[in-house]
Design a protein around this motif. Structure first.
Motif, PDB file in Angstrom:
ATOM      1  N   ARG A  21     -14.941 -11.347 -18.874  1.00 46.97           N
ATOM      2  CA  ARG A  21     -14.124 -10.769 -19.827  1.00 46.97           C
ATOM      3  C   ARG A  21     -13.133  -9.645 -19.390  1.00 46.97           C
ATOM      4  NH1 ARG A  21     -18.725  -7.906 -22.382  1.00 46.97           N
ATOM      5  NH2 ARG A  21     -19.043 -10.054 -23.453  1.00 46.97           N
ATOM      6  N   GLU A  40     -14.263  -6.033 -30.402  1.00 49.80           N
ATOM      7  CA  GLU A  40     -14.552  -6.547 -29.047  1.00 49.80           C
ATOM      8  C   GLU A  40     -15.672  -7.416 -28.857  1.00 49.80           C
ATOM      9  OE1 GLU A  40     -13.658  -5.614 -24.381  1.00 49.80           O
ATOM     10  OE2 GLU A  40     -14.553  -3.929 -25.759  1.00 49.80           O
ATOM     11  N   ARG A  41     -16.782  -6.631 -29.583  1.00 50.00           N
ATOM     12  CA  ARG A  41     -18.119  -6.949 -29.010  1.00 50.00           C
ATOM     13  C   ARG A  41     -18.644  -7.906 -30.041  1.00 50.00           C
ATOM     14  NH1 ARG A  41     -17.918  -1.350 -29.049  1.00 50.00           N
ATOM     15  NH2 ARG A  41     -18.549  -1.174 -31.147  1.00 50.00           N
ATOM     16  N   GLU A  42     -19.464  -8.968 -29.490  1.00 52.90           N
ATOM     17  CA  GLU A  42     -19.987  -9.900 -30.463  1.00 52.90           C
ATOM     18  C   GLU A  42     -21.138  -9.404 -30.882  1.00 52.90           C
ATOM     19  OE1 GLU A  42     -21.585 -13.157 -27.980  1.00 52.90           O
ATOM     20  OE2 GLU A  42     -20.050 -13.721 -27.566  1.00 52.90           O
ATOM     21  N   THR A  43     -21.390  -9.196 -32.288  1.00 57.14           N
ATOM     22  CA  THR A  43     -22.071  -8.539 -33.228  1.00 57.14           C
ATOM     23  C   THR A  43     -22.987  -9.470 -33.950  1.00 57.14           C
ATOM     24  OG1 THR A  43     -20.385  -6.735 -33.610  1.00 57.14           O
ATOM     25  CG2 THR A  43     -22.305  -6.823 -35.129  1.00 57.14           C
ATOM     26  N   HIS A  63     -22.755 -14.581 -35.402  1.00 58.01           N
ATOM     27  CA  HIS A  63     -22.493 -13.535 -34.641  1.00 58.01           C
ATOM     28  C   HIS A  63     -20.808 -13.451 -35.016  1.00 58.01           C
ATOM     29  CE1 HIS A  63     -21.220 -16.055 -31.139  1.00 58.01           C
ATOM     30  NE2 HIS A  63     -20.173 -15.382 -31.176  1.00 58.01           N
ATOM     31  N   TRP A  65     -17.130 -11.959 -33.713  1.00 64.42           N
ATOM     32  CA  TRP A  65     -16.400 -11.513 -32.628  1.00 64.42           C
ATOM     33  C   TRP A  65     -14.767 -11.626 -32.895  1.00 64.42           C
ATOM     34  CZ3 TRP A  65     -13.077 -14.505 -29.174  1.00 64.42           C
ATOM     35  CH2 TRP A  65     -13.070 -13.945 -28.132  1.00 64.42           C
ATOM     36  N   THR A  66     -14.257 -10.484 -32.612  1.00 67.29           N
ATOM     37  CA  THR A  66     -12.882 -10.394 -32.964  1.00 67.29           C
ATOM     38  C   THR A  66     -12.685 -10.586 -34.503  1.00 67.29           C
ATOM     39  OG1 THR A  66     -11.914 -12.504 -32.521  1.00 67.29           O
ATOM     40  CG2 THR A  66     -11.889 -10.841 -30.780  1.00 67.29           C
TER      41      THR A  66
END
Length: 147
Positions: A21, A40-43, A63, A65-66
């Motif tokens: 990363r 930025e984080r995978e949620t 999830h 992401w961006t």
């Protein structure tokens, strides 16, 4: 000299992922601009359907992401298929991704015997097909713009 090992090691996996990363962020202005932001984080994004008894009737696991939703799993229990439950789960996940998390696109993978036509019916387009993955089966990657 290097020693090469093949073993499952979660600590090394996490370290490798972090270093990859960092390398990717340093090489990409887009990823660098996201550094430190929630995008930025995978949620995780999970949507569940429970029947009258509270038992699992279906669900979607993915999830964000961006600016993307990635659907990992979508499943509906056999007695509930044909009642548009899969459509409701997918629509809800797309709505959350778009309206609450600012996603502009969705992506997923499915096999030829699973649900490519279901996803096409929901506006997804095939962008990749991998024949014989696994042997005798084609895997598709599909994407959809979210509005």
């Amino acid at each position: 000299m290097f020693r090469i090992e093949a073993e499952v090691d979660k600590q090394r996996r996490d370290l490798l992922r972090s270093r990859l990363r960092d390398t990717n962020t340093a090489a990409s202005p887009v990823l660098a601009a996201l550094r430190g932001t929630p995008a930025e984080r995978e949620t995780p994004l999970h949507v569940w359907a429970l029947d009258e008894s509270g038992d699992l009737a279906g669900g979607l696991v993915g999830h964000t992401w961006t600016t993307w939703l990635h659907v990992a799993y979508l499943w509906v229990d056999a007695p509930h298929r044909g009642a548009r439950l899969g459509s409701r789960l997918l629509t809800r996940a797309e709505r959350i991704a778009h309206d609450e998390r600012g996603c502009r696109g969705a992506r997923l993978e499915t096999w030829d015997f699973q649900a490519p036509e279901f996803y096409r019916g929901h506006g997804y387009k095939v962008v990749c097909a991998i024949p014989d993955y696994p042997p005798g089966i084609t895997e598709y990657t599909l994407i959809k713009p979210l509005r």
